[in-house]
Design a protein around this motif. Structure first.
Motif, PDB file in Angstrom:
ATOM      1  N   VAL A 178       0.817  -1.211   0.000  1.00 13.04           N
ATOM      2  CA  VAL A 178       0.000   0.000   0.000  1.00 13.04           C
ATOM      3  C   VAL A 178       0.853   1.264   0.000  1.00 13.04           C
ATOM      4  O   VAL A 178       1.950   1.301   0.547  1.00 13.04           O
ATOM      5  N   THR A 179       0.330   2.284  -0.630  1.00  9.99           N
ATOM      6  CA  THR A 179       0.972   3.586  -0.678  1.00  9.99           C
ATOM      7  C   THR A 179       0.541   4.414   0.528  1.00  9.99           C
ATOM      8  O   THR A 179      -0.439   4.079   1.204  1.00  9.99           O
ATOM      9  N   PRO A 180       1.210   5.530   0.794  1.00 15.06           N
ATOM     10  CA  PRO A 180       0.733   6.444   1.840  1.00 15.06           C
ATOM     11  C   PRO A 180      -0.642   7.034   1.525  1.00 15.06           C
ATOM     12  O   PRO A 180      -1.309   7.560   2.404  1.00 15.06           O
ATOM     13  N   ASP A 181      -1.060   6.933   0.246  1.00  9.67           N
ATOM     14  CA  ASP A 181      -2.350   7.472  -0.194  1.00  9.67           C
ATOM     15  C   ASP A 181      -3.334   6.354  -0.519  1.00  9.67           C
ATOM     16  O   ASP A 181      -4.147   6.471  -1.439  1.00  9.67           O
ATOM     17  N   ASP A 182      -3.278   5.274   0.252  1.00 14.91           N
ATOM     18  CA  ASP A 182      -4.101   4.107  -0.051  1.00 14.91           C
ATOM     19  C   ASP A 182      -5.592   4.431  -0.040  1.00 14.91           C
ATOM     20  O   ASP A 182      -6.364   3.900  -0.850  1.00 14.91           O
ATOM     21  N   ASP A 183      -6.030   5.301   0.869  1.00 14.24           N
ATOM     22  CA  ASP A 183      -7.450   5.658   0.909  1.00 14.24           C
ATOM     23  C   ASP A 183      -7.884   6.325  -0.389  1.00 14.24           C
ATOM     24  O   ASP A 183      -8.955   6.033  -0.943  1.00 14.24           O
ATOM     25  N   VAL A 184      -7.026   7.214  -0.911  1.00 15.27           N
ATOM     26  CA  VAL A 184      -7.344   7.898  -2.164  1.00 15.27           C
ATOM     27  C   VAL A 184      -7.366   6.913  -3.320  1.00 15.27           C
ATOM     28  O   VAL A 184      -8.272   6.942  -4.167  1.00 15.27           O
ATOM     29  N   PHE A 185      -6.384   6.015  -3.365  1.00 15.82           N
ATOM     30  CA  PHE A 185      -6.330   5.063  -4.473  1.00 15.82           C
ATOM     31  C   PHE A 185      -7.536   4.131  -4.483  1.00 15.82           C
ATOM     32  O   PHE A 185      -8.073   3.803  -5.554  1.00 15.82           O
ATOM     33  N   ASP A 220       3.313   2.373 -10.869  1.00 14.41           N
ATOM     34  CA  ASP A 220       4.209   2.677  -9.750  1.00 14.41           C
ATOM     35  C   ASP A 220       5.189   3.785 -10.119  1.00 14.41           C
ATOM     36  O   ASP A 220       5.487   4.667  -9.306  1.00 14.41           O
ATOM     37  N   TYR A 221       5.692   3.742 -11.353  1.00 17.77           N
ATOM     38  CA  TYR A 221       6.628   4.781 -11.795  1.00 17.77           C
ATOM     39  C   TYR A 221       5.964   6.151 -11.760  1.00 17.77           C
ATOM     40  O   TYR A 221       6.550   7.140 -11.284  1.00 17.77           O
ATOM     41  N   ASN A 222       4.737   6.243 -12.256  1.00 16.29           N
ATOM     42  CA  ASN A 222       4.012   7.516 -12.250  1.00 16.29           C
ATOM     43  C   ASN A 222       3.891   8.068 -10.842  1.00 16.29           C
ATOM     44  O   ASN A 222       4.138   9.251 -10.601  1.00 16.29           O
ATOM     45  N   TYR A 223       3.512   7.217  -9.908  1.00 13.59           N
ATOM     46  CA  TYR A 223       3.261   7.666  -8.539  1.00 13.59           C
ATOM     47  C   TYR A 223       4.543   8.064  -7.825  1.00 13.59           C
ATOM     48  O   TYR A 223       4.596   9.084  -7.138  1.00 13.59           O
ATOM     49  N   GLN A 270       1.444  16.038   6.276  1.00 12.78           N
ATOM     50  CA  GLN A 270       2.456  15.714   7.285  1.00 12.78           C
ATOM     51  C   GLN A 270       2.617  14.208   7.505  1.00 12.78           C
ATOM     52  O   GLN A 270       3.726  13.723   7.665  1.00 12.78           O
ATOM     53  N   ASP A 271       1.528  13.461   7.528  1.00  6.93           N
ATOM     54  CA  ASP A 271       1.630  12.037   7.865  1.00  6.93           C
ATOM     55  C   ASP A 271       1.594  11.121   6.651  1.00  6.93           C
ATOM     56  O   ASP A 271       1.407   9.914   6.775  1.00  6.93           O
ATOM     57  N   ARG A 272       1.758  11.677   5.443  1.00  5.82           N
ATOM     58  CA  ARG A 272       1.807  10.824   4.256  1.00  5.82           C
ATOM     59  C   ARG A 272       2.840  11.341   3.257  1.00  5.82           C
ATOM     60  O   ARG A 272       2.536  11.639   2.099  1.00  5.82           O
ATOM     61  N   LYS A 273       4.066  11.420   3.746  1.00  9.78           N
ATOM     62  CA  LYS A 273       5.158  11.869   2.894  1.00  9.78           C
ATOM     63  C   LYS A 273       5.492  10.793   1.865  1.00  9.78           C
ATOM     64  O   LYS A 273       5.442   9.606   2.148  1.00  9.78           O
ATOM     65  N   HIS A 274       5.874  11.256   0.690  1.00 11.77           N
ATOM     66  CA  HIS A 274       6.227  10.339  -0.388  1.00 11.77           C
ATOM     67  C   HIS A 274       7.736  10.097  -0.386  1.00 11.77           C
ATOM     68  O   HIS A 274       8.512  11.001  -0.076  1.00 11.77           O
ATOM     69  N   THR A 279       4.777   2.796   5.689  1.00 18.34           N
ATOM     70  CA  THR A 279       4.581   1.542   6.422  1.00 18.34           C
ATOM     71  C   THR A 279       3.211   1.417   7.045  1.00 18.34           C
ATOM     72  O   THR A 279       2.840   0.353   7.512  1.00 18.34           O
ATOM     73  N   LYS A 280       2.456   2.502   7.063  1.00 20.08           N
ATOM     74  CA  LYS A 280       1.195   2.490   7.795  1.00 20.08           C
ATOM     75  C   LYS A 280       0.015   2.270   6.851  1.00 20.08           C
ATOM     76  O   LYS A 280      -0.325   3.157   6.076  1.00 20.08           O
ATOM     77  N   PRO A 281      -0.618   1.101   6.892  1.00 18.61           N
ATOM     78  CA  PRO A 281      -1.839   0.934   6.121  1.00 18.61           C
ATOM     79  C   PRO A 281      -2.871   1.954   6.602  1.00 18.61           C
ATOM     80  O   PRO A 281      -2.932   2.293   7.777  1.00 18.61           O
ATOM     81  N   SER A 282      -3.671   2.454   5.687  1.00 18.71           N
ATOM     82  CA  SER A 282      -4.620   3.499   6.055  1.00 18.71           C
ATOM     83  C   SER A 282      -5.721   2.970   6.957  1.00 18.71           C
ATOM     84  O   SER A 282      -6.041   1.787   6.955  1.00 18.71           O
TER      85      SER A 282
END
Length: 443
Positions: A215-222, A267-270, A335-339, A426-429
């Motif tokens: 999962v990405t830091p933006d899993d909720d959005v995805f 993945d490359y785009n993101y 702040q809590d979802r840095k790429h 590392t944090k699943p949403s």
């Protein structure tokens, strides 16, 4: 004479209706050039590179300012046919172009979409592969790879492990294209299944690999983005339309959970292009018969439009210094979802962050300065065809060395593998946790 021509123009369509058939390179080029000529005020046709065999990689742009970026207008893209034998997406994008230009000024929704968005459409990333298919078949066709026999969706730099594949001209063309625009949202159209797949496609322990997902830091959005497409497609949202495939709950799936792959384009785009991309598998059969194409258009038209609208999620704005000068290459992230590859302002000082309604703290970082934190609340009822606008004046302390605002590119190395403790990744949403809990309790 001029009066007669005017009436004739009103009576006749600008472009002959696009038929539901497979359009080979020459036919596709003719259609795109006709659209660009007859709808020149809202379209711009250009070539971003060439295939191995020298075929043009065409992109048609639709928008009120089709030739150049305008501040505050997000950039969106669709790419299809990167696997040459997966053909439905190619034809859907041609029909989408036709639908957009012929409904501009007639359909309220389409007109507002064109007013507020710059839409880039590449119908075929792998024209050589498409032309190589001699006997169309649902599952066992040649033409998947490019003319050098490389799978283009395994050919990009990878964020998790080294990808030593020789970079192909089609891949390089897309990578260079991504550098020219501030793309915010994208989808990559495939075939052979019916599902909306979202990043990551590859993974490490830190992104959830040990739990068979990544999962990405933006899993909720995805998950929201994938649902926005699948929910409008009656067959996709069933999740089991392709009887011989995996059952996809609500028609969406995390890419790694489905099957891991290295060197994928989404993945490359993101990671490297600051662009949220999902992969749309649009047909159980990779190369269906032509008479099926109208059904695919009917099933996907609403989804294709709905997904473009999602480029207006979240928040956008510019970062300025205290004199009102826009600041490029400033890091602007929640702040809590840095790429792992920080998201930065473009040359106009613009930033775009796709976020769901809620309260967030933005961390704005200029090299050599203290980070600037500011809170934002994105309302549940978003503004029509516009993200929440928030410009930021950065409180500079002392003299700013302009050389610090240069734009060194993020290195093309497996960033996640060298940063295994990157906390934001590392944090699943909470959204994912609640969805999982719901499935456990009510399945």
């Amino acid at each position: 004479m001029d009066f007669a021509r005017l009436w004739l123009g009103l009576l006749l369509p600008l472009v002959a209706a696009l038929d539901f058939s497979y359009h080979h390179q020459e036919e596709m080029e003719t259609f795109l050039k006709n659209v660009a000529q007859n709808y020149s005020s809202v379209t711009h046709l250009h070539c971003v590179g060439k295939s191995v065999k020298g075929r043009n990689l065409w992109v048609l742009v639709v928008g009120r300012s089709p030739r150049e970026h305008r501040i505050g207008i997000p950039e969106f893209k669709y790419v299809a046919n990167m696997h040459g034998d997966e053909t439905v997406g190619r034809e859907l994008l041609l029909h989408l172009i036709d639908y957009l230009v012929t409904n501009d000024g007639k359909d309220f929704e389409i007109t507002r979409l064109i007013n507020s968005t710059r839409i880039h459409i590449m119908p075929s990333m792998n024209p050589d592969g498409f032309e190589a298919v001699k006997k169309p078949d649902c599952f066992n066709t040649n033409g998947r790879e490019n003319n050098n026999f490389y799978d283009l969706n395994r050919n990009f730099p990878d964020g998790f492990e080294f990808n030593n594949e020789s970079r192909q001209p089609e891949t390089v063309a897309v990578m260079e294209w991504l550098k020219t625009e501030t793309f915010v949202l994208s989808a990559n159209l495939h075939g052979g299944a019916l599902v909306a797949s979202y990043p990551f496609d590859n993974g490490v322990s830190a992104t959830g690999k040990v739990h068979s997902r990544s999962v990405t830091p933006d899993d909720d959005v995805f998950q929201y983005l994938a649902n926005s497409y699948a929910s409008k497609n009656v067959n996709m949202k069933k999740g089991d339309h392709c009887k011989n495939k995996m059952n996809f709950r609500n028609g969406i799936v995390n890419g790694y959970e489905w099957y891991p792959l290295k060197g994928g384009m989404q993945d490359y785009n993101y990671i490297w292009a600051q662009c949220f991309e999902i992969t749309l598998e649009l047909s159980c059969c990779k190369y269906p018969r032509e008479e099926k194409l109208p059904l695919f258009w009917d099933s996907n038209k609403a989804s294709l439009i709905e997904y473009i609208k999602q480029v207006h999620l979240g928040i956008k704005g510019q970062v300025f210094d205290q004199k009102g000068n826009p600041l490029p290459n400033v890091i602007v992230e929640v702040q809590d979802r840095k790429h792992v590859c920080p998201y930065k302002t473009n040359k106009f000082g613009e930033y775009y962050l796709l976020l769901l309604p809620g309260s967030y703290t933005l961390n704005v970082t200029v090299p050599g300065q203290e980070p600037y934190l500011t809170k934002v609340i994105i309302p549940k009822k978003s503004q029509d065809f516009s993200a929440l606008k928030k410009d930021i004046v950065f409180p500079l302390r002392g003299h700013l060395d302009s050389s610090l605002l240069s734009n060194p590119s993020c290195p093309m190395i497996p960033l996640y593998s060298i940063l295994p403790n990157h906390s934001a990744a590392t944090k699943p949403s909470l959204f994912l946790f609640l969805v999982t809990l719901f499935h456990i309790l009510f399945k």
